[in-house]
Design a protein around this motif. Structure first.
Motif, PDB file in Angstrom:
ATOM      1  N   TYR A 159     -12.682  45.357  43.765  1.00 41.69           N
ATOM      2  CA  TYR A 159     -14.108  45.207  43.491  1.00 41.69           C
ATOM      3  C   TYR A 159     -14.423  45.719  42.094  1.00 41.69           C
ATOM      4  O   TYR A 159     -13.670  46.509  41.520  1.00 41.69           O
ATOM      5  CB  TYR A 159     -14.946  46.032  44.477  1.00 41.69           C
ATOM      6  CG  TYR A 159     -14.890  45.596  45.919  1.00 41.69           C
ATOM      7  CD1 TYR A 159     -15.808  44.687  46.424  1.00 41.69           C
ATOM      8  CD2 TYR A 159     -13.933  46.116  46.793  1.00 41.69           C
ATOM      9  CE1 TYR A 159     -15.771  44.306  47.750  1.00 41.69           C
ATOM     10  CE2 TYR A 159     -13.882  45.736  48.120  1.00 41.69           C
ATOM     11  CZ  TYR A 159     -14.814  44.829  48.596  1.00 41.69           C
ATOM     12  OH  TYR A 159     -14.779  44.453  49.910  1.00 41.69           O
ATOM     13  N   ILE A 160     -15.553  45.255  41.578  1.00 41.12           N
ATOM     14  CA  ILE A 160     -16.189  45.980  40.491  1.00 41.12           C
ATOM     15  C   ILE A 160     -17.495  46.536  41.031  1.00 41.12           C
ATOM     16  O   ILE A 160     -18.176  45.901  41.842  1.00 41.12           O
ATOM     17  CB  ILE A 160     -16.450  45.109  39.239  1.00 41.12           C
ATOM     18  CG1 ILE A 160     -17.366  43.927  39.562  1.00 41.12           C
ATOM     19  CG2 ILE A 160     -15.147  44.664  38.611  1.00 41.12           C
ATOM     20  CD1 ILE A 160     -17.867  43.203  38.322  1.00 41.12           C
ATOM     21  N   ALA A 208     -19.213  43.378  43.208  1.00 41.35           N
ATOM     22  CA  ALA A 208     -18.696  42.012  43.274  1.00 41.35           C
ATOM     23  C   ALA A 208     -17.200  42.097  43.550  1.00 41.35           C
ATOM     24  O   ALA A 208     -16.551  43.091  43.196  1.00 41.35           O
ATOM     25  CB  ALA A 208     -18.961  41.245  41.977  1.00 41.35           C
ATOM     26  N   GLU A 209     -16.657  41.073  44.198  1.00 41.40           N
ATOM     27  CA  GLU A 209     -15.226  41.038  44.467  1.00 41.40           C
ATOM     28  C   GLU A 209     -14.480  40.468  43.259  1.00 41.40           C
ATOM     29  O   GLU A 209     -15.012  39.630  42.525  1.00 41.40           O
ATOM     30  CB  GLU A 209     -14.939  40.192  45.706  1.00 41.40           C
ATOM     31  CG  GLU A 209     -15.499  40.787  46.985  1.00 41.40           C
ATOM     32  CD  GLU A 209     -15.104  39.996  48.216  1.00 41.40           C
ATOM     33  OE1 GLU A 209     -14.108  39.216  48.134  1.00 41.40           O
ATOM     34  OE2 GLU A 209     -15.761  40.135  49.258  1.00 41.40           O
ATOM     35  N   VAL A 210     -13.252  40.933  43.068  1.00 42.00           N
ATOM     36  CA  VAL A 210     -12.413  40.470  41.970  1.00 42.00           C
ATOM     37  C   VAL A 210     -11.374  39.506  42.514  1.00 42.00           C
ATOM     38  O   VAL A 210     -10.675  39.813  43.485  1.00 42.00           O
ATOM     39  CB  VAL A 210     -11.719  41.657  41.268  1.00 42.00           C
ATOM     40  CG1 VAL A 210     -10.833  41.160  40.119  1.00 42.00           C
ATOM     41  CG2 VAL A 210     -12.755  42.654  40.749  1.00 42.00           C
ATOM     42  N   THR A 211     -11.266  38.341  41.896  1.00 44.66           N
ATOM     43  CA  THR A 211     -10.292  37.339  42.331  1.00 44.66           C
ATOM     44  C   THR A 211      -8.911  37.659  41.752  1.00 44.66           C
ATOM     45  O   THR A 211      -8.768  38.519  40.887  1.00 44.66           O
ATOM     46  CB  THR A 211     -10.714  35.933  41.872  1.00 44.66           C
ATOM     47  OG1 THR A 211     -10.607  35.858  40.439  1.00 44.66           O
ATOM     48  CG2 THR A 211     -12.156  35.644  42.276  1.00 44.66           C
ATOM     49  N   GLU A 212      -7.894  36.937  42.231  1.00 49.83           N
ATOM     50  CA  GLU A 212      -6.532  37.135  41.731  1.00 49.83           C
ATOM     51  C   GLU A 212      -6.420  36.820  40.245  1.00 49.83           C
ATOM     52  O   GLU A 212      -5.562  37.366  39.546  1.00 49.83           O
ATOM     53  CB  GLU A 212      -5.549  36.275  42.521  1.00 49.83           C
ATOM     54  CG  GLU A 212      -5.380  36.713  43.972  1.00 49.83           C
ATOM     55  CD  GLU A 212      -4.336  35.883  44.696  1.00 49.83           C
ATOM     56  OE1 GLU A 212      -3.784  34.942  44.062  1.00 49.83           O
ATOM     57  OE2 GLU A 212      -4.055  36.165  45.880  1.00 49.83           O
ATOM     58  N   VAL A 270     -14.840  37.357  38.799  1.00 53.44           N
ATOM     59  CA  VAL A 270     -15.587  37.988  39.886  1.00 53.44           C
ATOM     60  C   VAL A 270     -16.311  36.933  40.708  1.00 53.44           C
ATOM     61  O   VAL A 270     -16.650  35.852  40.212  1.00 53.44           O
ATOM     62  CB  VAL A 270     -16.598  39.026  39.356  1.00 53.44           C
ATOM     63  CG1 VAL A 270     -15.877  40.155  38.652  1.00 53.44           C
ATOM     64  CG2 VAL A 270     -17.622  38.393  38.432  1.00 53.44           C
ATOM     65  N   GLU A 271     -16.542  37.274  41.966  1.00 52.78           N
ATOM     66  CA  GLU A 271     -17.242  36.383  42.879  1.00 52.78           C
ATOM     67  C   GLU A 271     -17.954  37.229  43.935  1.00 52.78           C
ATOM     68  O   GLU A 271     -17.785  38.440  44.000  1.00 52.78           O
ATOM     69  CB  GLU A 271     -16.261  35.422  43.561  1.00 52.78           C
ATOM     70  CG  GLU A 271     -15.227  36.112  44.437  1.00 52.78           C
ATOM     71  CD  GLU A 271     -14.233  35.147  45.069  1.00 52.78           C
ATOM     72  OE1 GLU A 271     -14.227  33.961  44.678  1.00 52.78           O
ATOM     73  OE2 GLU A 271     -13.480  35.586  45.966  1.00 52.78           O
TER      74      GLU A 271
END
Length: 226
Positions: free
Chosen positions: A71-72, A122-126, A130-131
């Motif tokens: 996450y951020i 926000a979630e961090v993608t691979e 962010v999403e």
């Protein structure tokens, strides 16, 4: 002396959180939503932040892994203070009475401290983008020495984009409360930044309403009726 990559550091167009400029580290908290950050200097980083890179209204983030998910935690700088321990002070106090307090612990050398109010997550993608931005209060407590990084404009834009593509700014009431006397000013600073990031007329109209409401509430709080 630790090093900091300067490639793409602080890139305004990047949607990635990799290689962003590290501007400081957390030294203490005043509440679950309010943290004190010591700004890096030449003894901490080969590439310390310039004043304009860690100034009032600058969006920032902390990158953390929680239960296996990256996450951020988004935040914004709402105040800065200079500290000179030679003057016999243990740290600055920005507010009195029942107002929010900015009370960092003891600092051994001259330094710059910043107050950071949290805005959401926000979630961090691979791939490092962010999403799934959320403007709800972050559930996790940050830690001393967590690194605070300058947030690219594109990440700021994504964080303020709702699932329907519309503009979302659901943290305003919390921000006004945490930032206290400077709450209106830092909120308006965010509004101005978002004006540059969202060109659509519908988004601009929303920002007009937000700005009007914040200015009105600020005038009421000061006892000035417009």
């Amino acid at each position: 002396m630790s090093s900091q990559s300067t490639e793409d550091t602080g890139s305004e167009e990047s949607s990635h959180i990799d290689d962003c400029l590290a501007i400081g580290s957390i030294v203490n908290s005043n509440s679950h939503m309010d943290y004190t950050v010591e700004i890096f200097n030449e003894t901490d980083r080969d590439r310390p932040p310039e004043p304009h890179e860690c100034g009032f209204g600058q969006p920032v983030f902390i990158h953390k892994t929680i239960d296996g998910t990256e996450y951020i935690i988004m935040g914004v700088i709402y105040d800065t203070q200079l500290v000179d321990p030679d003057q016999g002070r243990s740290g600055p106090r920005l507010a009195q009475g029942d107002q929010p307090q900015f009370t960092p612990g003891y600092v051994e050398e001259r330094t710059t401290l910043a107050g950071v109010a949290l805005l959401g997550t926000a979630e961090v993608t691979e791939s490092g983008t962010v999403e799934s931005p959320s403007h709800e209060m972050p559930r996790w407590t940050l830690a001393v020495d967590d690194v605070v990084e300058q947030c690219p404009d594109e990440v700021t834009r994504i964080f303020h984009t709702g699932t329907d593509g519309g503009l979302q700014i659901a943290y305003i009431e919390r921000l006004l409360d945490v930032a206290g006397p400077l709450g209106a000013e830092v909120t308006l600073a965010i509004v101005e930044r978002l004006r540059d990031l969202f060109s659509e007329d519908a988004h601009q109209r929303v920002l007009d309403v937000v700005e009007k409401d914040v200015r009105w509430q600020s005038s009421v709080d000061r006892g000035v009726m417009q």
